[in-house]
Design a protein around this motif. Structure first.
Motif, mmCIF file in Angstrom:
data_model
loop_
_atom_site.group_PDB
_atom_site.id
_atom_site.type_symbol
_atom_site.label_atom_id
_atom_site.label_comp_id
_atom_site.label_asym_id
_atom_site.label_seq_id
_atom_site.Cartn_x
_atom_site.Cartn_y
_atom_site.Cartn_z
ATOM 1 N N PHE A 51 0.825 -1.209 0.000
ATOM 2 C CA PHE A 51 0.000 0.000 0.000
ATOM 3 C C PHE A 51 0.860 1.260 0.000
ATOM 4 N N SER A 52 1.965 1.232 0.728
ATOM 5 C CA SER A 52 2.870 2.377 0.770
ATOM 6 C C SER A 52 3.412 2.685 -0.626
ATOM 7 N N LYS A 53 3.840 1.661 -1.323
ATOM 8 C CA LYS A 53 4.369 1.849 -2.682
ATOM 9 C C LYS A 53 3.267 2.333 -3.619
ATOM 10 N N ALA A 54 2.065 1.769 -3.496
ATOM 11 C CA ALA A 54 0.943 2.195 -4.332
ATOM 12 C C ALA A 54 0.602 3.665 -4.078
ATOM 13 N N CYS A 55 0.626 4.072 -2.819
ATOM 14 C CA CYS A 55 0.356 5.480 -2.485
ATOM 15 C C CYS A 55 1.424 6.395 -3.055
ATOM 16 N N GLU A 56 2.679 5.972 -2.975
ATOM 17 C CA GLU A 56 3.771 6.766 -3.537
ATOM 18 C C GLU A 56 3.588 6.959 -5.037
ATOM 19 N N LEU A 57 3.242 5.880 -5.737
ATOM 20 C CA LEU A 57 3.044 5.966 -7.186
ATOM 21 C C LEU A 57 1.843 6.839 -7.530
ATOM 22 N N PHE A 58 0.776 6.728 -6.749
ATOM 23 C CA PHE A 58 -0.413 7.555 -6.965
ATOM 24 C C PHE A 58 -0.088 9.039 -6.780
ATOM 25 N N ILE A 59 0.600 9.361 -5.704
ATOM 26 C CA ILE A 59 0.968 10.752 -5.425
ATOM 27 C C ILE A 59 1.888 11.293 -6.512
ATOM 28 N N LYS A 60 2.822 10.474 -6.941
ATOM 29 C CA LYS A 60 3.758 10.889 -7.995
ATOM 30 C C LYS A 60 3.010 11.203 -9.299
ATOM 31 N N GLU A 61 2.116 10.323 -9.694
ATOM 32 C CA GLU A 61 1.360 10.507 -10.934
ATOM 33 C C GLU A 61 0.470 11.744 -10.872
ATOM 34 N N LEU A 62 -0.245 11.902 -9.775
ATOM 35 C CA LEU A 62 -1.126 13.060 -9.626
ATOM 36 C C LEU A 62 -0.324 14.362 -9.590
ATOM 37 N N THR A 63 0.808 14.343 -8.939
ATOM 38 C CA THR A 63 1.663 15.531 -8.876
ATOM 39 C C THR A 63 2.214 15.889 -10.251
ATOM 40 N N GLN A 64 2.664 14.890 -11.007
ATOM 41 C CA GLN A 64 3.204 15.155 -12.343
ATOM 42 C C GLN A 64 2.137 15.739 -13.262
ATOM 43 N N ARG A 65 0.952 15.195 -13.201
ATOM 44 C CA ARG A 65 -0.124 15.719 -14.049
ATOM 45 C C ARG A 65 -0.551 17.115 -13.602
ATOM 46 N N SER A 66 -0.557 17.357 -12.313
ATOM 47 C CA SER A 66 -0.879 18.687 -11.797
ATOM 48 C C SER A 66 0.208 19.685 -12.182
ATOM 49 N N TRP A 67 1.445 19.253 -12.170
ATOM 50 C CA TRP A 67 2.554 20.133 -12.547
ATOM 51 C C TRP A 67 2.457 20.541 -14.023
ATOM 52 N N MET A 68 1.987 19.620 -14.857
ATOM 53 C CA MET A 68 1.791 19.959 -16.271
ATOM 54 C C MET A 68 0.772 21.093 -16.410
ATOM 55 N N VAL A 69 -0.284 21.071 -15.609
ATOM 56 C CA VAL A 69 -1.280 22.142 -15.620
ATOM 57 C C VAL A 69 -0.627 23.443 -15.174
ATOM 58 N N THR A 70 0.196 23.367 -14.149
ATOM 59 C CA THR A 70 0.905 24.550 -13.652
ATOM 60 C C THR A 70 1.787 25.143 -14.739
ATOM 61 N N MET A 71 2.527 24.289 -15.435
ATOM 62 C CA MET A 71 3.414 24.757 -16.496
ATOM 63 C C MET A 71 2.630 25.344 -17.668
ATOM 64 N N GLN A 72 1.478 24.757 -17.991
ATOM 65 C CA GLN A 72 0.639 25.300 -19.058
ATOM 66 C C GLN A 72 0.135 26.689 -18.699
ATOM 67 N N GLY A 73 -0.027 26.950 -17.417
ATOM 68 C CA GLY A 73 -0.449 28.261 -16.952
ATOM 69 C C GLY A 73 0.725 29.222 -16.767
ATOM 70 N N LYS A 74 1.913 28.779 -17.169
ATOM 71 C CA LYS A 74 3.136 29.592 -17.072
ATOM 72 C C LYS A 74 3.375 30.079 -15.644
ATOM 73 N N ARG A 75 3.186 29.155 -14.708
ATOM 74 C CA ARG A 75 3.440 29.455 -13.307
ATOM 75 C C ARG A 75 4.446 28.461 -12.765
ATOM 76 N N ARG A 76 4.970 28.755 -11.584
ATOM 77 C CA ARG A 76 5.954 27.872 -10.975
ATOM 78 C C ARG A 76 5.504 27.340 -9.622
ATOM 79 N N THR A 77 4.291 27.649 -9.229
ATOM 80 C CA THR A 77 3.756 27.166 -7.958
ATOM 81 C C THR A 77 2.506 26.334 -8.227
ATOM 82 N N LEU A 78 2.560 25.076 -7.833
ATOM 83 C CA LEU A 78 1.423 24.180 -7.993
ATOM 84 C C LEU A 78 0.391 24.527 -6.924
ATOM 85 N N ASN A 79 -0.861 24.695 -7.331
ATOM 86 C CA ASN A 79 -1.904 25.020 -6.365
ATOM 87 C C ASN A 79 -3.084 24.065 -6.497
ATOM 88 N N LYS A 80 -4.058 24.245 -5.642
ATOM 89 C CA LYS A 80 -5.221 23.361 -5.568
ATOM 90 C C LYS A 80 -5.973 23.273 -6.900
#
Length: 122
Positions: A51-80
């Protein structure tokens, strides 16, 4: 007698209270697992590790996809709102749509994200 494996937590430990090479506390994961239902009485030592490894992978994937949204908005701070947009735009996170939509009354851009750079295994 069974010998302790590398990930069992018996061979390693530390001041932080974490055992092994895990980013998430196994005791907390086990506690959540036990609270999941009255039918859950016994949990093997390996289950929280998985479960720990699964949670790590889930958090990593969600963070990477959220970061792509941040970059598309030409920002450097990931927000809600970036996390919300990533959840809405990604099919595999459909189970979270109701959770993130309740929190934000705003409409979010649901354009699909291109994740070619993050799909490689690491």
């Amino acid at each position: 007698m069974r010998q302790a494996g590398t990930y069992s937590g018996i061979l390693s430990g530390g001041i932080s209270g974490r055992t092994g090479p895990h980013s998430l506390p196994l005791a907390r994961i086990k506690k959540i697992m036990k609270k999941s239902g009255d039918d859950v009485k016994m949990i093997s030592g390996e289950a929280p590790i998985v479960f720990s490894k699964a949670c790590e992978l889930f958090i990593k994937e969600l963070t990477q996809r959220s970061w792509m949204v941040t970059m598309q908005g030409k920002r450097r701070t990931l927000n809600k709102e970036d996390v919300t947009s990533a959840v809405v735009a990604t099919d595999i996170f459909d189970f979270l749509v109701n959770l993130v939509s309740e929190d934000s009354g705003d409409t979010v851009d649901a354009t699909p994200l291109e994740m070619d750079t993050f799909t490689s295994s690491s």
